[in-house]
Design an enzyme around this catalytic site. Structure first.
Site, PDB file in Angstrom:
ATOM      1  N   THR A  13       3.943   3.064  -8.461  1.00  0.00           N
ATOM      2  CA  THR A  13       3.345   4.327  -8.907  1.00  0.00           C
ATOM      3  C   THR A  13       3.915   5.487  -8.100  1.00  0.00           C
ATOM      4  O   THR A  13       4.280   5.342  -6.937  1.00  0.00           O
ATOM      5  CB  THR A  13       1.809   4.297  -8.765  1.00  0.00           C
ATOM      6  OG1 THR A  13       1.444   4.186  -7.388  1.00  0.00           O
ATOM      7  CG2 THR A  13       1.226   3.115  -9.539  1.00  0.00           C
ATOM      8  N   GLY A  18      11.216  10.563  -3.561  1.00  0.00           N
ATOM      9  CA  GLY A  18      10.661  10.241  -2.257  1.00  0.00           C
ATOM     10  C   GLY A  18      10.579   8.758  -1.950  1.00  0.00           C
ATOM     11  O   GLY A  18      11.428   7.961  -2.348  1.00  0.00           O
ATOM     12  N   SER A 141      -0.437   5.492   5.681  1.00  0.00           N
ATOM     13  CA  SER A 141       0.230   6.453   6.569  1.00  0.00           C
ATOM     14  C   SER A 141      -0.252   6.230   7.986  1.00  0.00           C
ATOM     15  O   SER A 141      -1.379   5.748   8.210  1.00  0.00           O
ATOM     16  CB  SER A 141      -0.099   7.881   6.138  1.00  0.00           C
ATOM     17  OG  SER A 141       0.283   8.821   7.128  1.00  0.00           O
ATOM     18  N   TYR A 154      -6.627  14.101   3.781  1.00  0.00           N
ATOM     19  CA  TYR A 154      -5.528  13.168   3.521  1.00  0.00           C
ATOM     20  C   TYR A 154      -5.706  11.908   4.369  1.00  0.00           C
ATOM     21  O   TYR A 154      -5.589  10.779   3.866  1.00  0.00           O
ATOM     22  CB  TYR A 154      -4.210  13.852   3.851  1.00  0.00           C
ATOM     23  CG  TYR A 154      -3.002  12.953   3.835  1.00  0.00           C
ATOM     24  CD1 TYR A 154      -2.393  12.587   2.636  1.00  0.00           C
ATOM     25  CD2 TYR A 154      -2.442  12.474   5.026  1.00  0.00           C
ATOM     26  CE1 TYR A 154      -1.272  11.767   2.621  1.00  0.00           C
ATOM     27  CE2 TYR A 154      -1.323  11.663   5.019  1.00  0.00           C
ATOM     28  CZ  TYR A 154      -0.742  11.308   3.815  1.00  0.00           C
ATOM     29  OH  TYR A 154       0.369  10.491   3.808  1.00  0.00           O
TER      30      TYR A 154
END
Length: 264
Positions: A13, A18, A141, A154
């Site tokens: 997805t 990137g 992340s 985030y």
């Protein structure tokens, strides 16, 4: 190590650019057929054209869908009903002070970064379990562990992904399906690259200088002293999706350049 994913079908997805795009390329190079997705028809078409030029014998298809919505998820599942490999990569972030983030921004970010992966996993994993083989990877992340004060919303979504991945790994225990999280650090992705380019232009410096400034002020613990490439992140993801990684599940794997100061 020879990673061979011939005959496997992967859904990645958010893969028109990137990290997602690099993952799609890496999986294709290993022999998998790949479904890419994006919200813009032109971006998806361009990515497909470029991928087919790179891998003339590869199998690629594209889906235009906004995976932050139920309708977008349904569109993806209709066009790509089955997968052996699912990489939940789609997501975004924006630097903003905590007190300036409104309720709708929290909800919108959660829908894209978290619920997109929940919905995709809920759709694809049951059939993986029936077949006795599957790979699910959440692209989280280092911000999930070291919370940046200007990216709290985030970071929250990235921490949520770790919880979902671990819980799902336990849910599918013993089925031949693995579920893991991969945690990039500062990476020359489309989003971060865009931030660094804008910062460089605003200050009249080079992008490399802007990156070094960013690292020194916000990620001084980096051990590689540079941004990672999207290919370096993709390399770890491709391994996690391989047959060779069959005993790696329920864990969080960092490709953060050593930013997070922990030995576990």
């Amino acid at each position: 190590m020879n990673i061979d994913l011939t005959g496997r079908k992967a859904v990645v997805t958010g893969s028109t650019a990137g990290i997602g795009r690099a993952i799609a390329e890496g999986l294709a190079r290993a022999g998998a057929s790949v479904v890419i997705s994006g919200r813009g028809e032109e971006r998806v078409a361009t990515a497909l054209q470029e991928l087919r030029a790179l891998f003339p014998k590869g199998g690629f298809s594209g889906v235009v869908a906004d995976l932050a919505t139920l309708e977008g998820a349904a569109e993806l599942f209709a066009q790509a009903p089955d997968a052996d490999i699912l990489v939940n990569n789609v997501g975004t972030g924006r630097a903003k002070p905590f007190f300036d983030i409104g309720d709708s921004e929290w909800r919108d970010l959660f829908e894209l970064n978290v619920m997109s992966g929940v919905r995709a996993s809920r759709h694809y994993v049951p059939d993986m379990m029936k077949r006795g083989w599957g790979r699910v990877v959440f692209i989280s992340s280092e911000s999930a562990l070291a919370i940046p004060v200007d990216l709290i919303d985030y970071a929250m979504t990235k921490t949520a992904q770790l919880a979902i991945a671990r819980g799902l790994a336990e849910t599918v225990a013993g089925t031949g399906v693995t579920v893991n999280s991969v945690l990039p650090g500062p990476t020359n992705s489309e989003i971060m690259g865009g931030w660094m380019k804008a910062a460089a232009e605003a200050q009249g410096i080079t992008q490399e200088e802007a990156e070094q400034q960013f690292l020194k002020t916000t990620r001084p613990s980096t051990l590689i002293k540079r941004f990672a490439t999207t290919e370096e992140v993709a390399n770890l993801v491709v391994y996690v999706c391989s047959e060779q990684a069959s005993a790696t599940t329920g864990t969080s794997l960092r490709v953060d350049g050593g930013v997070v100061r922990t030995i576990a």
